[in-house]
Design a protein around this motif. Structure first.
Motif, PDB file in Angstrom:
ATOM      1  N   LEU A 199       3.460  -2.998  -9.641  1.00  0.00           N
ATOM      2  CA  LEU A 199       3.467  -1.559  -9.385  1.00  0.00           C
ATOM      3  C   LEU A 199       2.718  -1.190  -8.110  1.00  0.00           C
ATOM      4  CD1 LEU A 199       2.837  -0.391 -13.059  1.00  0.00           C
ATOM      5  CD2 LEU A 199       4.933  -0.035 -11.753  1.00  0.00           C
ATOM      6  N   CYS A 200       2.413  -2.171  -7.251  1.00  0.00           N
ATOM      7  CA  CYS A 200       1.677  -1.872  -6.018  1.00  0.00           C
ATOM      8  C   CYS A 200       2.415  -0.872  -5.121  1.00  0.00           C
ATOM      9  CB  CYS A 200       1.327  -3.152  -5.258  1.00  0.00           C
ATOM     10  SG  CYS A 200       2.709  -4.051  -4.542  1.00  0.00           S
ATOM     11  N   PRO A 201       3.775  -0.851  -5.078  1.00  0.00           N
ATOM     12  CA  PRO A 201       4.439   0.190  -4.273  1.00  0.00           C
ATOM     13  C   PRO A 201       4.152   1.596  -4.790  1.00  0.00           C
ATOM     14  CG  PRO A 201       5.964  -1.602  -4.754  1.00  0.00           C
ATOM     15  CD  PRO A 201       4.763  -1.812  -5.620  1.00  0.00           C
ATOM     16  N   VAL A 202       4.015   1.728  -6.106  1.00  0.00           N
ATOM     17  CA  VAL A 202       3.712   3.034  -6.707  1.00  0.00           C
ATOM     18  C   VAL A 202       2.314   3.477  -6.295  1.00  0.00           C
ATOM     19  CG1 VAL A 202       3.445   4.327  -8.866  1.00  0.00           C
ATOM     20  CG2 VAL A 202       5.219   2.567  -8.674  1.00  0.00           C
ATOM     21  N   VAL A 203       1.353   2.542  -6.379  1.00  0.00           N
ATOM     22  CA  VAL A 203      -0.029   2.861  -5.985  1.00  0.00           C
ATOM     23  C   VAL A 203      -0.078   3.259  -4.522  1.00  0.00           C
ATOM     24  CG1 VAL A 203      -2.389   1.979  -5.794  1.00  0.00           C
ATOM     25  CG2 VAL A 203      -0.949   1.271  -7.701  1.00  0.00           C
ATOM     26  N   ALA A 204       0.654   2.540  -3.672  1.00  0.00           N
ATOM     27  CA  ALA A 204       0.673   2.832  -2.233  1.00  0.00           C
ATOM     28  C   ALA A 204       1.232   4.227  -1.960  1.00  0.00           C
ATOM     29  CB  ALA A 204       1.495   1.777  -1.500  1.00  0.00           C
ATOM     30  N   LYS A 205       2.296   4.599  -2.679  1.00  0.00           N
ATOM     31  CA  LYS A 205       2.898   5.924  -2.495  1.00  0.00           C
ATOM     32  C   LYS A 205       1.944   7.031  -2.932  1.00  0.00           C
ATOM     33  CE  LYS A 205       7.749   4.525  -3.007  1.00  0.00           C
ATOM     34  NZ  LYS A 205       8.958   4.624  -3.868  1.00  0.00           N
ATOM     35  N   ILE A 206       1.271   6.829  -4.075  1.00  0.00           N
ATOM     36  CA  ILE A 206       0.323   7.825  -4.578  1.00  0.00           C
ATOM     37  C   ILE A 206      -0.838   7.985  -3.607  1.00  0.00           C
ATOM     38  CG2 ILE A 206      -1.292   8.378  -6.445  1.00  0.00           C
ATOM     39  CD1 ILE A 206       0.585   6.818  -8.334  1.00  0.00           C
ATOM     40  N   THR A 207      -1.331   6.862  -3.073  1.00  0.00           N
ATOM     41  CA  THR A 207      -2.444   6.895  -2.116  1.00  0.00           C
ATOM     42  C   THR A 207      -2.040   7.612  -0.835  1.00  0.00           C
ATOM     43  OG1 THR A 207      -3.268   4.784  -2.991  1.00  0.00           O
ATOM     44  CG2 THR A 207      -4.105   5.493  -0.847  1.00  0.00           C
ATOM     45  N   LYS A 208      -0.879   7.285  -0.316  1.00  0.00           N
ATOM     46  CA  LYS A 208      -0.390   7.931   0.909  1.00  0.00           C
ATOM     47  C   LYS A 208      -0.191   9.426   0.675  1.00  0.00           C
ATOM     48  CE  LYS A 208       3.216   7.684   4.471  1.00  0.00           C
ATOM     49  NZ  LYS A 208       3.416   9.144   4.511  1.00  0.00           N
ATOM     50  N   ASN A 209       0.334   9.785  -0.492  1.00  0.00           N
ATOM     51  CA  ASN A 209       0.543  11.192  -0.837  1.00  0.00           C
ATOM     52  C   ASN A 209      -0.776  11.954  -0.831  1.00  0.00           C
ATOM     53  OD1 ASN A 209       0.571  13.301  -3.315  1.00  0.00           O
ATOM     54  ND2 ASN A 209       2.600  13.251  -2.347  1.00  0.00           N
ATOM     55  N   TYR A 210      -1.805  11.339  -1.389  1.00  0.00           N
ATOM     56  CA  TYR A 210      -3.132  11.960  -1.441  1.00  0.00           C
ATOM     57  C   TYR A 210      -3.712  12.116  -0.039  1.00  0.00           C
ATOM     58  CZ  TYR A 210      -8.132  12.518  -2.306  1.00  0.00           C
ATOM     59  OH  TYR A 210      -9.428  12.974  -2.295  1.00  0.00           O
ATOM     60  N   ILE A 211      -3.634  11.054   0.763  1.00  0.00           N
ATOM     61  CA  ILE A 211      -4.168  11.098   2.132  1.00  0.00           C
ATOM     62  C   ILE A 211      -3.446  12.151   2.966  1.00  0.00           C
ATOM     63  CG2 ILE A 211      -4.381   9.784   4.283  1.00  0.00           C
ATOM     64  CD1 ILE A 211      -4.840   7.285   2.556  1.00  0.00           C
ATOM     65  N   ASP A 212      -2.123  12.239   2.805  1.00  0.00           N
ATOM     66  CA  ASP A 212      -1.344  13.248   3.535  1.00  0.00           C
ATOM     67  C   ASP A 212      -1.806  14.656   3.184  1.00  0.00           C
ATOM     68  OD1 ASP A 212       0.168  11.417   4.893  1.00  0.00           O
ATOM     69  OD2 ASP A 212       1.883  11.501   3.525  1.00  0.00           O
ATOM     70  N   ARG A 213      -2.071  14.889   1.904  1.00  0.00           N
ATOM     71  CA  ARG A 213      -2.430  16.241   1.452  1.00  0.00           C
ATOM     72  C   ARG A 213      -3.879  16.613   1.753  1.00  0.00           C
ATOM     73  NH1 ARG A 213      -2.435  16.699  -3.875  1.00  0.00           N
ATOM     74  NH2 ARG A 213      -2.059  14.508  -4.336  1.00  0.00           N
ATOM     75  N   TYR A 214      -4.811  15.689   1.494  1.00  0.00           N
ATOM     76  CA  TYR A 214      -6.227  16.040   1.581  1.00  0.00           C
ATOM     77  C   TYR A 214      -6.892  15.670   2.903  1.00  0.00           C
ATOM     78  CZ  TYR A 214      -6.322  17.389  -3.312  1.00  0.00           C
ATOM     79  OH  TYR A 214      -6.086  18.025  -4.505  1.00  0.00           O
ATOM     80  N   ILE A 215      -6.376  14.662   3.595  1.00  0.00           N
ATOM     81  CA  ILE A 215      -7.001  14.245   4.848  1.00  0.00           C
ATOM     82  C   ILE A 215      -6.190  14.695   6.055  1.00  0.00           C
ATOM     83  CG2 ILE A 215      -7.733  12.242   6.207  1.00  0.00           C
ATOM     84  CD1 ILE A 215      -8.424  10.851   3.582  1.00  0.00           C
TER      85      ILE A 215
END
Length: 487
Positions: free
Chosen positions: A453-469
């Motif tokens: 499930l590492c692609p899922v984790v990567a997508k969630i992380t990128k989504n968070y960075i895009d929104r908050y950072i």
């Protein structure tokens, strides 16, 4: 029959915690670091600010949920997870690593922890993303849920996910009685008897009464106790360790030199063939690091998933801090206490005392505190081990609930409490070895799920960075289930 069971267990344990298991843990950490672009390094100040920094500034992190709300706060979830991970391994485990692997083992313990941060992060991100809310309003999450709904959601993997989820739960349930109960309370009873001459049965009765009051009260009561117990025990131990270390301040540079030199020494402290020294250092450093912080075993994610947080990455960052606090801070302090005490020849890495395990750390504390040193360690082991019992009681309850339903979880809790007494009064070497194996076996299905499930984790992380950072306007990835994403 017992001899046959022992041989089978030793063989399985050798595979799980041998080269294969340790390599699997290390590779998983590297993979999760790469797919998340070194999040633990590149966003160091961000996760520090939103974890330990937020405790003092953001009331929502420590605020308790309403009486009827079964979720716990982010800080409570961290304390309950740390309660299970900060245990005898931070004392006994570090001493064992130094004795068997030399000072260089500490360097490899750090390496395992650095990559383990992202394994723990990924587990918690998946735990929040795939968790489910039960009929009683309590969150249910853990490796069994992202195995069943995450891995099982891939085409052709439905039954693989279901089977791995059941195996993980079964291994967790069995391990909770051993490594999370009997081995811990037996250490408590043994130390109370040697340090204060308290009979084991008296310690057993006392622990049963205390545990029944806390554990039978459910997760919120366990969390209420651990959020008070963990900071106190951690602060006391850290202060005690710092006093010992700074009393030998002149030896600190030599201790660090010994760690780095020993990490790449081609010969062991006692001589031996070329390459054997670095092999021992890596092996014991990786082993003790894995045992200490439990990153990759899928254990702490079960309590992190009960947090009232909505953002998966927010809880993932608490997972990073959990490993950082457990290994980089507490284990390092224990190592420095031993290495600056004069009980280890820092030039050769050989021991100049016959003391081992907790006795070695107790003797190290005695160089400053005298006879009070071993007593201090006995009390530290009492607090560390008992907090581990509380944390693991929730892990076992979660696994039981997954296998047999939440309504029957009181059966598990009563059984767990009763076993505490027997753990204090019996010799349980075989049970400890078996539970150690089951604890390690949790790792295999969990890491299969995390890596898959590492692609899922990567997508969630990128989504968070895009929104908050990066402040982009994109749809949040909060939950795998639409009805829960809107809550």
């Amino acid at each position: 029959m017992i001899e046959i069971i022992t041989k089978i267990n030793n063989a399985v344990n050798g595979v799980v915690w041998g080269t294969f298991g340790i390599a699997l843990l290390f590779i998983a950490g590297i993979i999760m670091t790469l797919v998340n672009r070194g999040f633990q390094f590149t966003h160091f100040f961000h996760w520090i600010k939103l974890t330990i920094g937020a405790i003092f500034k953001d009331k929502s992190v420590t605020a308790h949920t309403e009486k009827g709300n079964k979720a716990i706060s982010q800080f409570q979830s961290l304390c309950t997870a740390l309660a299970a991970t900060i245990g005898t391994g931070n004392i006994v485990g570090v001493a064992t690593a130094i004795v068997l692997g030399g000072p260089g083992a500490i360097f490899w313990m750090w390496i395992m922890a650095i990559f383990g941060m992202m394994t723990n992060y990924s587990e918690n991100v998946l735990g929040i993303f795939f968790r489910r809310k039960g009929a009683n309003g309590e969150w249910h999450g853990g490796a069994m849920y992202y195995l069943k709904d995450g891995l099982g959601g891939y085409k052709g993997c439905k039954w693989i996910g279901v089977i791995l989820a059941v195996l993980f739960s079964a291994f967790c349930l069995l391990a909770s009685f051993g490594i999370g109960n009997m081995s811990q309370v037996n250490s408590i009873a043994g130390n109370m008897k040697s340090a204060f001459n308290i009979p084991s049965w008296v310690t057993g009765i006392g622990l049963v009464i205390l545990s029944a009051i806390v554990i039978l009260g459910g997760l919120k009561r366990v969390a209420a106790v651990t959020e008070k117990l963990v900071p106190v025990m951690a602060i006391l131990y850290i202060l005690g360790a710092l006093i010992v270390i700074f009393a030998h301040a002149s030896i600190i540079p030599a201790a660090f030199t010994s760690i780095f030199r020993g990490a790449f020494s081609v010969k062991s402290a006692s001589g031996g063939i070329v390459g054997y020294g670095i092999q021992l250092a890596i092996t014991w450093g990786f082993k003790r690091g894995a045992f200490s912080n439990e990153a990759g075993l899928g254990s702490s994610v079960m309590v992190h998933s009960s947090s009232n947080v909505k953002e998966p990455v927010r809880q993932g960052m608490w997972g990073i801090f959990e490993v950082f606090a457990d290994t980089i801070i507490v284990c390092t302090l224990t190592a420095l206490v031993v290495l600056t005490s004069g009980l280890v020849d820092l030039e050769t890495g050989t021991m100049v005392t016959d003391s081992v395990k907790s006795a070695l750390v107790g003797e190290s504390f005695a160089t400053v505190f005298g006879k009070a040193g071993p007593m201090f360690i006995a009390i530290a082991i009492l607090l560390f081990a008992y907090s581990t019992v509380l944390g693991w009681s929730h892990y076992g309850t979660t696994a039981w609930g997954y296998l047999f339903g939440d309504k029957t979880s009181v059966i598990y809790k009563i059984l767990f409490v009763v076993i505490i007494f027997f753990g204090c009064t019996m010799s349980l070497d075989l049970a400890w070895d078996l539970s150690d194996t089951f604890n390690g076996l949790m790792m295999i299905p969990n890491l299969i799920g995390v890596i898959a499930l590492c692609p899922v984790v990567a997508k969630i992380t990128k989504n968070y960075i895009d929104r908050y950072i990066h402040k982009k306007d994109v749809k949040p990835m909060i939950s795998a289930f639409e009805d829960q994403a809107e809550e």
